[in-house]
Motif scaffolding. Structure first.
Motif, PDB file in Angstrom:
ATOM      1  N   MET A 142       0.834  -1.195   0.000  1.00  0.00           N
ATOM      2  CA  MET A 142       0.000   0.000   0.000  1.00  0.00           C
ATOM      3  C   MET A 142       0.877   1.257   0.000  1.00  0.00           C
ATOM      4  N   LYS A 143       1.894   1.260   0.864  1.00  0.00           N
ATOM      5  CA  LYS A 143       2.787   2.421   0.951  1.00  0.00           C
ATOM      6  C   LYS A 143       3.544   2.614  -0.363  1.00  0.00           C
ATOM      7  N   GLU A 144       3.938   1.480  -0.974  1.00  0.00           N
ATOM      8  CA  GLU A 144       4.645   1.537  -2.250  1.00  0.00           C
ATOM      9  C   GLU A 144       3.751   2.142  -3.339  1.00  0.00           C
ATOM     10  N   ARG A 145       2.488   1.742  -3.372  1.00  0.00           N
ATOM     11  CA  ARG A 145       1.541   2.262  -4.356  1.00  0.00           C
ATOM     12  C   ARG A 145       1.345   3.760  -4.160  1.00  0.00           C
ATOM     13  N   PHE A 146       1.234   4.200  -2.883  1.00  0.00           N
ATOM     14  CA  PHE A 146       1.083   5.619  -2.561  1.00  0.00           C
ATOM     15  C   PHE A 146       2.281   6.411  -3.083  1.00  0.00           C
ATOM     16  N   SER A 147       3.465   5.884  -2.870  1.00  0.00           N
ATOM     17  CA  SER A 147       4.682   6.533  -3.336  1.00  0.00           C
ATOM     18  C   SER A 147       4.718   6.609  -4.863  1.00  0.00           C
ATOM     19  N   GLU A 148       4.317   5.512  -5.495  1.00  0.00           N
ATOM     20  CA  GLU A 148       4.275   5.460  -6.959  1.00  0.00           C
ATOM     21  C   GLU A 148       3.299   6.508  -7.508  1.00  0.00           C
ATOM     22  N   LYS A 149       2.137   6.621  -6.882  1.00  0.00           N
ATOM     23  CA  LYS A 149       1.149   7.616  -7.299  1.00  0.00           C
ATOM     24  C   LYS A 149       1.696   9.033  -7.108  1.00  0.00           C
ATOM     25  N   ASN A 150       2.360   9.286  -5.999  1.00  0.00           N
ATOM     26  CA  ASN A 150       2.907  10.624  -5.752  1.00  0.00           C
ATOM     27  C   ASN A 150       3.999  10.984  -6.750  1.00  0.00           C
ATOM     28  N   GLU A 151       4.818  10.007  -7.119  1.00  0.00           N
ATOM     29  CA  GLU A 151       5.839  10.253  -8.150  1.00  0.00           C
ATOM     30  C   GLU A 151       5.177  10.634  -9.472  1.00  0.00           C
ATOM     31  N   MET A 152       4.097   9.923  -9.817  1.00  0.00           N
ATOM     32  CA  MET A 152       3.370  10.210 -11.055  1.00  0.00           C
ATOM     33  C   MET A 152       2.752  11.601 -10.996  1.00  0.00           C
ATOM     34  N   ARG A 153       2.182  11.974  -9.846  1.00  0.00           N
ATOM     35  CA  ARG A 153       1.612  13.325  -9.688  1.00  0.00           C
ATOM     36  C   ARG A 153       2.672  14.392  -9.909  1.00  0.00           C
ATOM     37  N   TYR A 154       3.834  14.199  -9.338  1.00  0.00           N
ATOM     38  CA  TYR A 154       4.926  15.176  -9.479  1.00  0.00           C
ATOM     39  C   TYR A 154       5.369  15.280 -10.942  1.00  0.00           C
ATOM     40  N   LYS A 155       5.520  14.130 -11.585  1.00  0.00           N
ATOM     41  CA  LYS A 155       5.956  14.110 -12.992  1.00  0.00           C
ATOM     42  C   LYS A 155       4.943  14.835 -13.886  1.00  0.00           C
ATOM     43  N   MET A 156       3.662  14.533 -13.707  1.00  0.00           N
ATOM     44  CA  MET A 156       2.625  15.154 -14.533  1.00  0.00           C
ATOM     45  C   MET A 156       2.529  16.660 -14.275  1.00  0.00           C
ATOM     46  N   LYS A 157       2.656  17.058 -13.017  1.00  0.00           N
ATOM     47  CA  LYS A 157       2.602  18.493 -12.696  1.00  0.00           C
ATOM     48  C   LYS A 157       3.748  19.222 -13.376  1.00  0.00           C
ATOM     49  N   SER A 158       4.940  18.634 -13.364  1.00  0.00           N
ATOM     50  CA  SER A 158       6.086  19.291 -13.994  1.00  0.00           C
ATOM     51  C   SER A 158       5.886  19.431 -15.507  1.00  0.00           C
ATOM     52  N   LEU A 159       5.150  18.507 -16.123  1.00  0.00           N
ATOM     53  CA  LEU A 159       4.855  18.620 -17.554  1.00  0.00           C
ATOM     54  C   LEU A 159       3.778  19.680 -17.825  1.00  0.00           C
ATOM     55  N   ARG A 160       2.770  19.775 -16.942  1.00  0.00           N
ATOM     56  CA  ARG A 160       1.669  20.725 -17.141  1.00  0.00           C
ATOM     57  C   ARG A 160       2.102  22.173 -16.957  1.00  0.00           C
ATOM     58  N   VAL A 161       2.944  22.441 -15.969  1.00  0.00           N
ATOM     59  CA  VAL A 161       3.265  23.841 -15.649  1.00  0.00           C
ATOM     60  C   VAL A 161       4.102  24.532 -16.722  1.00  0.00           C
ATOM     61  N   LEU A 204      -1.911   7.588 -20.337  1.00  0.00           N
ATOM     62  CA  LEU A 204      -0.811   6.634 -20.241  1.00  0.00           C
ATOM     63  C   LEU A 204      -1.309   5.214 -20.506  1.00  0.00           C
ATOM     64  N   ASP A 205      -0.386   4.301 -20.707  1.00  0.00           N
ATOM     65  CA  ASP A 205      -0.756   2.905 -20.934  1.00  0.00           C
ATOM     66  C   ASP A 205      -1.343   2.275 -19.673  1.00  0.00           C
ATOM     67  N   GLU A 206      -0.734   2.579 -18.509  1.00  0.00           N
ATOM     68  CA  GLU A 206      -1.210   1.976 -17.269  1.00  0.00           C
ATOM     69  C   GLU A 206      -0.865   2.864 -16.081  1.00  0.00           C
ATOM     70  N   LEU A 207      -1.762   2.852 -15.099  1.00  0.00           N
ATOM     71  CA  LEU A 207      -1.581   3.619 -13.867  1.00  0.00           C
ATOM     72  C   LEU A 207      -1.656   2.695 -12.663  1.00  0.00           C
ATOM     73  N   PRO A 208      -0.971   3.059 -11.584  1.00  0.00           N
ATOM     74  CA  PRO A 208      -1.164   2.322 -10.338  1.00  0.00           C
ATOM     75  C   PRO A 208      -2.549   2.671  -9.776  1.00  0.00           C
ATOM     76  N   THR A 209      -3.303   1.670  -9.365  1.00  0.00           N
ATOM     77  CA  THR A 209      -4.648   1.927  -8.856  1.00  0.00           C
ATOM     78  C   THR A 209      -4.888   1.166  -7.556  1.00  0.00           C
ATOM     79  N   GLU A 210      -5.970   1.550  -6.906  1.00  0.00           N
ATOM     80  CA  GLU A 210      -6.410   0.894  -5.677  1.00  0.00           C
ATOM     81  C   GLU A 210      -7.898   0.571  -5.839  1.00  0.00           C
ATOM     82  N   PRO A 211      -8.424  -0.307  -5.002  1.00  0.00           N
ATOM     83  CA  PRO A 211      -9.826  -0.729  -5.151  1.00  0.00           C
ATOM     84  C   PRO A 211     -10.843   0.414  -5.096  1.00  0.00           C
TER      85      PRO A 211
END
Length: 188
Positions: free
Chosen positions: A1-20, A161-168
């Motif tokens: 669960m913690k790993e998935r949270f970290s993965e999602k946060n990395e993706m959020r940071y990456k996408m924000k840097s592309l949008r700005v 994207l092709d695939e995203l980390p998800t939760e139930p």
């Protein structure tokens, strides 16, 4: 669960840097194309009660689209109420800066989510299976559980994207629209 949270946060940071870094003119052009594509979908054409979002600076600009269609369709906007979203009718004169510095509708005429036919949902990213990565607070996932509306994700092409980390608890989209893609997903 913690790993998935970290993965999602990395993706959020990456996408924000592309949008700005997207120039303003490019942002407007992308929004025009995305909403032109949305207008052509059967889901939009058949819907009368549509929940939109009032865009933040790094999201696809929705203000022109709301103005263009507000006399022809009934639009609603979300308002944060604690940890949940409420839905109120859109009227430009009734907007005030609310939670997270987003303009939100004022008033007491909260609409039942069951009355909404189409929800246009912002996101950090989507994948080709319709899954959505939000900003991390879960507002839309909690709201979308209470509506049978068609869920349309809109974004820039690089957000698909092709695939995203998800939760139930993550709620998938039925349609995703970018400047170059209209993807109909068979989740229903």
């Amino acid at each position: 669960m913690k790993e998935r949270f970290s993965e999602k946060n990395e993706m959020r940071y990456k996408m924000k840097s592309l949008r700005v870094v997207i120039p303003e003119a490019e942002r407007r052009t992308a929004a025009e194309e995305v909403f032109r594509r949305l207008e052509k979908t059967a889901a939009f054409l058949m819907a009368d009660r549509i929940m939109m979002y009032h865009s933040l600076p790094d999201e696809l600009y929705t203000h022109d689209f709301l103005k263009k269609w507000s006399g022809k369709k009934r639009f609603y906007l979300p308002r944060v109420n604690g940890v949940d979203l409420e839905v109120l009718p859109y009227e430009e004169s009734r907007l005030e800066l609310g939670s997270f510095h987003i303009e939100e509708p004022t008033g007491r005429d909260v609409t039942d989510p069951a009355e909404i036919e189409l929800v246009v949902v912002p996101a950090v990213a989507y994948d080709k299976k319709g899954r959505r990565l939000g900003r991390g607070k879960g507002f839309y996932d909690r709201f979308l559980r209470h509506t049978r509306a068609t869920k349309v994700g809109v974004g820039y092409e690089f957000q698909l994207l092709d695939e995203l980390p998800t939760e139930p608890h993550d709620i998938s989209m039925d349609i995703i629209v970018t400047q170059k893609t209209t993807l109909i997903i068979s989740n229903r």
